[in-house]
Write a protein that holds these residues in place. Structure first.
Motif, PDB file in Angstrom:
ATOM      1  N   VAL A 137       0.824  -1.213   0.000  1.00 35.62           N
ATOM      2  CA  VAL A 137       0.000   0.000   0.000  1.00 35.62           C
ATOM      3  C   VAL A 137       0.861   1.268   0.000  1.00 35.62           C
ATOM      4  N   GLY A 138       2.022   1.207   0.673  1.00 33.86           N
ATOM      5  CA  GLY A 138       2.879   2.401   0.754  1.00 33.86           C
ATOM      6  C   GLY A 138       3.396   2.828  -0.610  1.00 33.86           C
ATOM      7  N   ALA A 139       3.618   1.870  -1.480  1.00 33.20           N
ATOM      8  CA  ALA A 139       4.271   2.200  -2.749  1.00 33.20           C
ATOM      9  C   ALA A 139       3.301   2.594  -3.854  1.00 33.20           C
ATOM     10  N   LEU A 206       1.071  13.992   6.222  1.00 29.95           N
ATOM     11  CA  LEU A 206       2.009  12.884   6.458  1.00 29.95           C
ATOM     12  C   LEU A 206       1.217  11.712   7.059  1.00 29.95           C
ATOM     13  N   ALA A 207       1.877  10.892   7.863  1.00 25.92           N
ATOM     14  CA  ALA A 207       1.123   9.856   8.587  1.00 25.92           C
ATOM     15  C   ALA A 207       0.904  10.384   9.997  1.00 25.92           C
ATOM     16  N   PRO A 208      -0.195  10.003  10.631  1.00 27.87           N
ATOM     17  CA  PRO A 208      -0.392  10.499  12.004  1.00 27.87           C
ATOM     18  C   PRO A 208       0.749  10.026  12.902  1.00 27.87           C
ATOM     19  N   HIS A 209       1.279  10.938  13.713  1.00 28.95           N
ATOM     20  CA  HIS A 209       2.347  10.595  14.658  1.00 28.95           C
ATOM     21  C   HIS A 209       1.816  10.741  16.082  1.00 28.95           C
ATOM     22  N   CYS A 210       2.552  10.214  17.048  1.00 26.45           N
ATOM     23  CA  CYS A 210       2.127  10.307  18.439  1.00 26.45           C
ATOM     24  C   CYS A 210       3.332  10.761  19.262  1.00 26.45           C
ATOM     25  N   ARG A 275      13.283   9.827  11.619  1.00 22.18           N
ATOM     26  CA  ARG A 275      13.305   8.368  11.601  1.00 22.18           C
ATOM     27  C   ARG A 275      12.089   7.742  10.937  1.00 22.18           C
ATOM     28  N   ARG A 276      10.936   8.413  10.998  1.00 20.12           N
ATOM     29  CA  ARG A 276       9.729   7.819  10.417  1.00 20.12           C
ATOM     30  C   ARG A 276       9.410   8.385   9.037  1.00 20.12           C
ATOM     31  N   ARG A 277      10.379   9.030   8.421  1.00 20.26           N
ATOM     32  CA  ARG A 277      10.075   9.513   7.067  1.00 20.26           C
ATOM     33  C   ARG A 277       9.908   8.304   6.153  1.00 20.26           C
ATOM     34  N   CYS A 278       9.437   8.559   4.935  1.00 21.72           N
ATOM     35  CA  CYS A 278       9.088   7.463   4.028  1.00 21.72           C
ATOM     36  C   CYS A 278      10.293   6.550   3.747  1.00 21.72           C
ATOM     37  N   PRO A 279      10.186   5.263   4.054  1.00 22.44           N
ATOM     38  CA  PRO A 279      11.306   4.370   3.777  1.00 22.44           C
ATOM     39  C   PRO A 279      11.418   4.014   2.288  1.00 22.44           C
TER      40      PRO A 279
HETATM   41  C1  HEM Z   1       6.100   9.751  -4.514  1.00 21.16           C
HETATM   42  C2  HEM Z   1       6.018   8.677  -3.778  1.00 21.16           C
HETATM   43  C3  HEM Z   1       5.885   8.644  -2.273  1.00 21.16           C
HETATM   44  C4  HEM Z   1       5.571   9.652  -1.391  1.00 21.16           C
HETATM   45  C5  HEM Z   1       5.273  11.123  -1.704  1.00 21.16           C
HETATM   46  C6  HEM Z   1       5.572   9.066  -0.071  1.00 21.16           C
HETATM   47  C7  HEM Z   1       5.331   9.774   1.103  1.00 21.16           C
HETATM   48  C8  HEM Z   1       5.291   9.194   2.354  1.00 21.16           C
HETATM   49  C9  HEM Z   1       5.027   9.919   3.573  1.00 21.16           C
HETATM   50  C10 HEM Z   1       4.767  11.424   3.671  1.00 21.16           C
HETATM   51  C11 HEM Z   1       5.044   9.042   4.593  1.00 21.16           C
HETATM   52  C12 HEM Z   1       4.798   9.356   6.080  1.00 21.16           C
HETATM   53  C13 HEM Z   1       6.074   9.901   6.701  1.00 21.16           C
HETATM   54  C14 HEM Z   1       5.837  10.539   8.034  1.00 21.16           C
HETATM   55  O1  HEM Z   1       4.749  10.454   8.581  1.00 21.16           O
HETATM   56  O2  HEM Z   1       6.755  11.167   8.563  1.00 21.16           O
HETATM   57  C15 HEM Z   1       5.320   7.735   4.029  1.00 21.16           C
HETATM   58  C16 HEM Z   1       5.387   6.577   4.772  1.00 21.16           C
HETATM   59  C17 HEM Z   1       5.641   5.337   4.218  1.00 21.16           C
HETATM   60  N1  HEM Z   1       5.972   5.070   2.912  1.00 21.16           N
HETATM   61 FE1  HEM Z   1       6.052   6.402   1.400  1.00 21.16          FE
HETATM   62  N2  HEM Z   1       5.883   7.736  -0.166  1.00 21.16           N
HETATM   63  C18 HEM Z   1       6.095   7.433  -1.487  1.00 21.16           C
HETATM   64  C19 HEM Z   1       6.462   6.208  -2.008  1.00 21.16           C
HETATM   65  C20 HEM Z   1       6.672   5.060  -1.278  1.00 21.16           C
HETATM   66  C21 HEM Z   1       7.163   3.797  -1.797  1.00 21.16           C
HETATM   67  C22 HEM Z   1       7.571   3.550  -3.256  1.00 21.16           C
HETATM   68  C23 HEM Z   1       7.177   2.904  -0.762  1.00 21.16           C
HETATM   69  C24 HEM Z   1       7.586   1.451  -0.701  1.00 21.16           C
HETATM   70  C25 HEM Z   1       8.369   0.830  -1.513  1.00 21.16           C
HETATM   71  C26 HEM Z   1       6.703   3.606   0.418  1.00 21.16           C
HETATM   72  C27 HEM Z   1       6.564   3.024   1.662  1.00 21.16           C
HETATM   73  C28 HEM Z   1       6.176   3.713   2.790  1.00 21.16           C
HETATM   74  C29 HEM Z   1       5.957   3.065   4.082  1.00 21.16           C
HETATM   75  C30 HEM Z   1       6.096   1.564   4.379  1.00 21.16           C
HETATM   76  C31 HEM Z   1       5.629   4.091   4.985  1.00 21.16           C
HETATM   77  C32 HEM Z   1       5.306   3.945   6.468  1.00 21.16           C
HETATM   78  C33 HEM Z   1       6.585   4.132   7.270  1.00 21.16           C
HETATM   79  C34 HEM Z   1       6.386   4.059   8.771  1.00 21.16           C
HETATM   80  O3  HEM Z   1       5.313   3.702   9.227  1.00 21.16           O
HETATM   81  O4  HEM Z   1       7.329   4.383   9.492  1.00 21.16           O
HETATM   82  N3  HEM Z   1       6.428   4.913   0.073  1.00 21.16           N
HETATM   83  N4  HEM Z   1       5.482   7.859   2.677  1.00 21.16           N
END
Ligand code: HEM
Length: 341
Positions: A137-139, A206-210, A275-279
């Motif tokens: 779902v993240g990707a 962003l994602a909700p933080h605590c 640390r919790r930015r997008c991996p």
């Molecule tokens: C343009 C593409 C993308 C954008 C703009 C984006 C943006 C974000 C943002 C804003 C967050 C939350 C960060 C925070 O709350 O500080 C996030 C979390 C996350 N993203 Fe992305 N993302 C992108 C692509 C991807 C891709 C390609 C993947 C996986 C291969 C991915 C996997 C994740 C995961 C697993 C999280 C949750 C991390 C956690 O809970 O710590 N994202 N992303």
């Protein structure tokens, strides 16, 4: 993809493409696509699951804010969530069991690697399931939604579209697709993406933080346990940080490295920070530019007959990701030699 002059709804194709890229990494994609086999999902079902996950996670659920009415599930989101969880769970169980059965066969994929860790003490089956779904779902929605926003901005700004295409032509020529090694020579394409992420950060809050402890931020006391939402959308449009903040001007990012938008500069935070930015950021910053570059390089992109630039809707559909409310429909005419399609 239809190349017959008929309108193409880009979103479905982009979602399918991004899902296919990430699922190849996670489990080599072999669980999608076969409608006959009822034990696995087909690509359309998976795409639907991802979309629903985002809609439900971003929905305003009354029970979250007034906990004593939660059990009533007034909007029915709880019921939908449980149904969605059963589907995701069933799929992940199937994937894990199949991987366990075939252990040792062929090259390892991401799930194989996770299962090897599962042999240890702390990494449970639920952890593996959560990681599979997290990545799927993240990707998917994030990358597809970002490309759709770029396309909308380019159609509204023909000058920028032409400049981006000219850059592609000068680097790649007209006899091949854009490849990863070209990307270092395409600063304008990156500038277009950075400017789009400034104006349309796909995760607007962003994602909700605590807060894990009491703290003070910029003079405000934040107590331990407080839900913290960071408004990346407003940050990117703050007139104190940006000249003409509402205007789409990729040139403002020329000369700036992509690192500028990856969390070290608090004026633009499309991937969060710390640390919790997008991996998945580094992956996204490879797939999004290369996909965009090839779409621009290989097709003449036109609005449907009768639709004017002024008619393009930039309305947002708010959820955990904020995507265009009205899916973009385009005429895509191939422009490279026919043997390349
Ligand atoms: C343009 C593409 C993308 C954008 C703009 C984006 C943006 C974000 C943002 C804003 C967050 C939350 C960060 C925070 O709350 O500080 C996030 C979390 C996350 N993203 Fe992305 N993302 C992108 C692509 C991807 C891709 C390609 C993947 C996986 C291969 C991915 C996997 C994740 C995961 C697993 C999280 C949750 C991390 C956690 O809970 O710590 N994202 N992303």
């Amino acid at each position: 993809m239809s190349l017959s002059g008929k309108p193409v709804e880009l979103r479905e194709h982009l979602l399918g493409f991004t899902l296919s890229v990430v699922s190849k990494m996670i489990f080599k994609e072999k669980y999608f696509g076969d409608k006959e086999d009822k034990s696995v999902l087909d690509m359309d079902e998976m795409r639907e699951i991802v979309r629903e996950w985002f809609v439900l996670n971003g929905a305003f659920n009354i029970g979250d804010w007034i906990p004593w009415v939660e059990f009533l599930d007034l909007q029915g989101y709880g019921k939908k969530m449980r149904a969605l969880r059963r589907k995701m769970d069933g799929f992940c169980d199937y994937v894990i069991d199949d991987h366990l059965e075939r252990r040792g066969e062929g090259e390892n994929d991401f799930v194989d690697v996770l299962l090897q860790i599962e042999d240890g003490v702390q990494f449970t089956r639920d952890c593996v399931k959560a990681l599979i779904m997290n990545l799927l779902v993240g990707a998917t929605d994030t990358s597809a939604g970002t490309i759709e926003w770029v396309m909308l901005e380019l159609l509204r700004h023909p000058r920028v579209m032409e400049k981006a295409k000219a850059e592609l032509n000068s680097v790649t020529g007209r006899n091949r697709w854009v490849e990863e090694h070209d990307m270092a020579q395409l600063p304008y394409i990156y500038a277009v993406i950075m400017e789009t992420l400034r104006l349309h950060p796909i995760a607007t809050l962003l994602a909700p933080h605590c807060a894990i402890g009491d703290c003070n931020v910029a003079g405000y006391n934040v107590s331990k346990g407080t839900l913290v939402l960071v408004n990346a959308w407003s940050i990117g449009r703050d007139p104190d940080s940006w000249d003409a903040p509402e205007e789409f001007l990729p040139e403002r990012f020329i000369g700036k490295d992509i690192e500028f938008i990856t969390g070290s500069n608090f004026a633009v935070l499309p991937f969060g920070s710390g640390r919790r930015r997008c991996p998945g950021m580094n992956l996204a910053l490879k797939t999004v530019p290369t996909t965009l570059a090839n779409l621009l390089h290989g097709f003449e992109l036109k609005l449907e007959e009768g639709i004017r630039v002024e008619d393009i809707s930039m309305e947002e559909q708010y959820g955990l990701t904020t995507i265009p409310k009205h899916p973009l429909s385009l005429i895509m005419e191939p422009t490279l030699p026919s043997y390349l399609y």
